[in-house]
Motif scaffolding. Structure first.
Motif, PDB file in Angstrom:
ATOM      1  N   ARG A   1     -11.084   4.239  -1.814  1.00 28.77           N
ATOM      2  CA  ARG A   1     -11.447   4.274  -0.399  1.00 28.77           C
ATOM      3  C   ARG A   1     -12.963   4.173  -0.228  1.00 28.77           C
TER       4      ARG A   1
ATOM      5  N   PRO B   1       3.338   3.968   4.375  1.00 29.35           N
ATOM      6  CA  PRO B   1       3.228   2.793   3.506  1.00 29.35           C
ATOM      7  C   PRO B   1       3.361   1.488   4.288  1.00 29.35           C
TER       8      PRO B   1
ATOM      9  N   ASP C   1       2.848  -4.269   9.378  1.00 32.11           N
ATOM     10  CA  ASP C   1       3.749  -3.116   9.507  1.00 32.11           C
ATOM     11  C   ASP C   1       5.178  -3.508   9.129  1.00 32.11           C
TER      12      ASP C   1
ATOM     13  N   SER D   1      -5.850  -2.531  -3.100  1.00 31.09           N
ATOM     14  CA  SER D   1      -5.188  -3.499  -2.219  1.00 31.09           C
ATOM     15  C   SER D   1      -5.840  -4.872  -2.318  1.00 31.09           C
TER      16      SER D   1
ATOM     17  N   VAL E   1       0.865  -1.182   0.000  1.00 33.05           N
ATOM     18  CA  VAL E   1       0.000   0.000   0.000  1.00 33.05           C
ATOM     19  C   VAL E   1       0.902   1.233   0.000  1.00 33.05           C
TER      20      VAL E   1
ATOM     21  N   GLN F   1      -7.086   3.786   7.358  1.00 37.92           N
ATOM     22  CA  GLN F   1      -6.374   2.505   7.335  1.00 37.92           C
ATOM     23  C   GLN F   1      -5.513   2.382   8.599  1.00 37.92           C
TER      24      GLN F   1
ATOM     25  N   ASP G   1      -8.740  -0.818   0.688  1.00 39.62           N
ATOM     26  CA  ASP G   1      -9.119  -0.164  -0.560  1.00 39.62           C
ATOM     27  C   ASP G   1      -9.139  -1.163  -1.703  1.00 39.62           C
TER      28      ASP G   1
ATOM     29  N   ASP H   1      -0.608   4.954   8.868  1.00 39.13           N
ATOM     30  CA  ASP H   1      -0.633   6.145   8.021  1.00 39.13           C
ATOM     31  C   ASP H   1       0.657   6.309   7.222  1.00 39.13           C
TER      32      ASP H   1
ATOM     33  N   CYS I   1      -2.229  -4.067  14.099  1.00 38.57           N
ATOM     34  CA  CYS I   1      -1.717  -4.540  12.821  1.00 38.57           C
ATOM     35  C   CYS I   1      -0.989  -5.851  13.091  1.00 38.57           C
TER      36      CYS I   1
ATOM     37  N   GLU J   1       0.288   4.302  -0.970  1.00 43.37           N
ATOM     38  CA  GLU J   1      -0.369   5.560  -0.581  1.00 43.37           C
ATOM     39  C   GLU J   1      -1.580   5.229   0.279  1.00 43.37           C
ATOM     40  N   PRO J   2      -1.360   5.070   1.595  1.00 42.36           N
ATOM     41  CA  PRO J   2      -2.488   4.720   2.469  1.00 42.36           C
ATOM     42  C   PRO J   2      -3.576   5.783   2.409  1.00 42.36           C
TER      43      PRO J   2
ATOM     44  N   ALA K   1      -3.556  -5.280   8.328  1.00 43.92           N
ATOM     45  CA  ALA K   1      -2.350  -4.577   7.902  1.00 43.92           C
ATOM     46  C   ALA K   1      -1.109  -5.263   8.480  1.00 43.92           C
TER      47      ALA K   1
END
Lengths: 320, 350
Positions: free
Chosen positions: B119, A90, A110, B139, A78, A85, B136, A88, A140, A80-81, A108
């Motif tokens: 989004r 990538p 990390d 993703s 990702v 999400q 999103d 904040d 995450c 461009e978060p 997510a």
């Protein structure tokens, strides 16, 4: 150059959702730092537990605990978060099959770059410090060492206080544009003018102007300047307070039919006791000081009585 | 079953529509084109159905003002779906099957550029355990693409081949937002964006609107000598949970294809907003190698939300009107990672 006016707008609302016995137990588990899965009729352990068995359609009743460590089965970067999400910066979204489960959970992961993630890598849950019983109690996933013991033993299920409801805030940002016809209307307002449009076929005059005549679908073309005097066609006295209200009730919200228009529009009637407002009353716009004008209908503060005799019912009966 | 055909089609696709999210000003000329194609006035239309979404528009009842573009005196027989144009068409086809009406004009519109599309679409996901983490669209497609690569079902080269063919074909499509093929090697040399996806693997955010006209029996023959008769139409849906689906497959697409007679299809317009999804669909529908896929360029080159699926049906119908093909297929998808799928097979008169 854009032919239309536009402005940012944010639409926000909270969904309040009841959870039911299955997701309530799953979310209750998260609050306690435990991941609860459901066993389906084909013997698989699925996380989050499905509310109904996909084969038998029976309610899920067989719950097990699974580990907070697992294996990545698929991932994507990702770069461009977007707002909301889990991270904040990538990160990766990953499907992770927790030890003891047979189906993956989406969350997510990390890591600093795509080079730091691969299918098959071992990860573990990073719990949020203060947990409230929703999916974001899992902050995450984070990389975990390749542990020798993969499948965690499923301990006897501890008692879990189920979550009965969650609040999901939703906030969406838009760049909201007016149509070309509406843009003309708002631009004119910034010059202290009211402009409508006439349907070339049926002759009706609409204000605010619309891109097509709602009666017959014909594109509206002719601009029509309109005066700021008109007649109250119908009205209501607002007695109920609500969020965002700007005037203290009681006050009058009314449909005003401008002279020469064929559609009434909504505005406030002030400078007169609410109980004295009536159908047919003649009114005139009260404009704010010119220094406060923008491209908005709020340039007109409200409408006030002109003191003329009331309009004849026949002059507005077609517009009720 | 009544014989129903697609007899009209109009579209607009653009990167950024400089107008209101009601899209009324976009719909008026589309309807005018449909009236011109059919020789009808709006009073010849028995049923209207639209597709749009309040989430995309950022306003409530987004479909209500769009009705201005029709005009409602005398009152119209009208409905709406929070789905793609293809599903609005399905409702209209059913309406005609009931015998209540003989003709329908279906339309859809959306200004995807008003918000952050990938989004916004998170709101169509399971609301307890997915939407709160805002996965999103790109993703979710990336997870699907990776699953297929890891399983050896497709690779990045096969994805680039789809993109290159689409971009090349789009050169002939005046509405395509993105066009201009080069070579597979050149595409593969471009940077990875949402690893494993490159930007050309993802449909561009697109604004637009489209309309389809349906007519039964003789009403269709009055419009054209060569109507695109709907031979079969089916749609199915897969579970909403991403974790319990085999992402390399699309069982709902497979079932929809099975429910239709795909024999002899020469052209298939597949709604695949991500390059690998065309590969999934091609396999699930069992299309032979000689079936021409997405001669319009497909959704990879322009993908207006709520219209793009129906545009596939319109593009497939056009190949029949022109005599270019005798049997074509239009496909539409909705939901994350090919969750919902509709297949429409059309044929010329024998």
């Amino acid at each position: 150059m854009a032919r239309t006016l536009s402005a940012p707008v944010t639409v926000a609302f909270d969904y309040t959702r009841s959870t039911g016995p299955v997701l309530g137990r799953f979310l209750g588990g998260l609050r306690e730092g435990v991941v609860v899965g459901g066993r389906t009729s084909d013997g698989r352990v699925v996380v989050p537990p499905p509310e109904f068995d996909p084969v038998t359609h029976e309610p899920t009743q067989d719950f097990v605990e699974v580990a907070d460590t697992g294996t990545v089965t698929s991932w994507t970067w990702v770069p461009e978060p977007v707002k909301g999400q889990p991270l904040d910066r990538p990160f990766a979204f990953a499907l992770v099959t927790l030890d003891g489960a047979d189906a993956p959970l989406l969350h997510a992961l990390d890591v600093a770059s795509p080079a730091d993630v691969h299918t098959g890598m071992r990860v573990r849950i990073r719990w949020r410090e203060e947990r409230t019983g929703d999916i974001t109690d899992i902050a995450c996933f984070e990389p975990a060492p390749d542990a020798a013991e993969v499948a965690a033993p499923r301990e006897p299920l501890r008692t879990i206080d189920p979550v009965t409801g969650i609040v999901v805030p939703v906030e969406l940002d838009y760049l909201y544009a007016a149509s070309p016809e509406e843009s003309l209307f708002y631009t004119s307002l910034s010059q202290g003018k009211l402009v409508g449009q006439r349907c070339p076929r049926c002759g009706k005059v609409y204000i605010p102007p619309r891109s097509a005549c709602p009666s017959d679908g014909t594109p509206t073309t002719d601009e029509v300047p309109l005066p700021d005097t008109g007649t109250v066609t119908t009205f209501c006295i607002v007695n109920v307070p609500f969020l965002g209200q700007r005037i203290t009730p009681p006050y009058v919200s009314a449909y005003v039919l401008l002279d020469g228009a064929d559609i009434a529009f909504l505005h406030l009637i002030l400078d007169i006791p609410a109980e004295e407002v009536r159908m047919g009353m003649r009114v005139k716009a009260v404009w704010k000081p010119e220094s406060e004008w923008g491209t908005t209908i709020e340039n007109i503060s409200h409408f006030a009585p002109t003191g003329e005799p009331d309009a004849d019912y026949d002059t507005y009966k077609q517009h009720l | 079953m009544r014989d129903v055909a697609v007899v009209g089609f109009a579209q607009r696709q653009m990167q950024d529509f400089d107008g209101s999210p009601t899209c009324v000003e976009l719909l008026v000329p589309l309807f005018a084109e449909c009236y011109e194609q059919t020789g009808w006035t709006r009073r010849d239309v028995g049923f209207w159905c639209s597709g749009s979404s309040d989430y995309l528009a950022g306003r409530s009842f987004s479909f209500v003002q769009a009705v201005d573009a029709i005009g409602v005196i005398p009152p119209v027989n009208e409905s709406h779906v929070e789905m793609d144009l293809a599903w609005a068409m399905y409702e209209a086809w059913l309406k005609i099957q009931t015998g209540e009406v003989d003709t329908a004009l279906v339309y859809a519109f959306g200004k995807s550029s008003a918000g952050v599309l990938r989004r916004t679409l998170s709101l169509q996901l399971e609301p307890y355990t997915m939407t709160p983490i805002w996965p999103d669209t790109v993703s979710l497609a990336g997870l699907q693409a990776r699953a297929g690569i890891d399983a050896g079902v497709w690779d990045e080269r096969a994805m680039a081949e789809v993109a290159n063919r689409s971009l090349t074909d789009a050169e002939k499509n005046e509405y395509a937002v993105r066009k201009g093929g080069s070579s597979v090697d050149e595409l593969l040399a471009r940077p990875v964006y949402a690893d494993p996806l490159r930007k050309h693997d993802c449909a561009p955010v697109t604004d637009g609107a489209a309309a389809l006209v349906l007519a039964a029996g003789d009403r269709a023959r009055e419009v054209t000598d060569r109507p695109a008769w709907i031979r079969s139409l089916a749609h199915f849906v897969d579970p909403m949970s991403m974790g319990t689906r085999d992402l390399t497959r699309s069982p709902s697409a497979q079932r929809a294809g099975e429910a239709c007679d795909l024999d002899g299809v020469e052209v298939a317009e597949l709604h695949a907003p991500f390059s690998h999804q065309e590969l999934v669909l091609r396999r699930e529908l069992g299309l032979a190698d000689d079936v021409r896929v997405n001669p319009s360029g497909g959704a990879l080159t322009s993908n207006p939300m709520f219209s793009a699926g129906g545009i596939r049906i319109g593009e497939a119908a056009r190949r029949i009107w022109s005599g270019e093909a005798a049997r074509t297929l239009g496909h539409a998808t909705s939901g994350p990672a090919l969750q919902q799928n509709l297949v429409c097979v059309m044929g010329a008169d024998h």
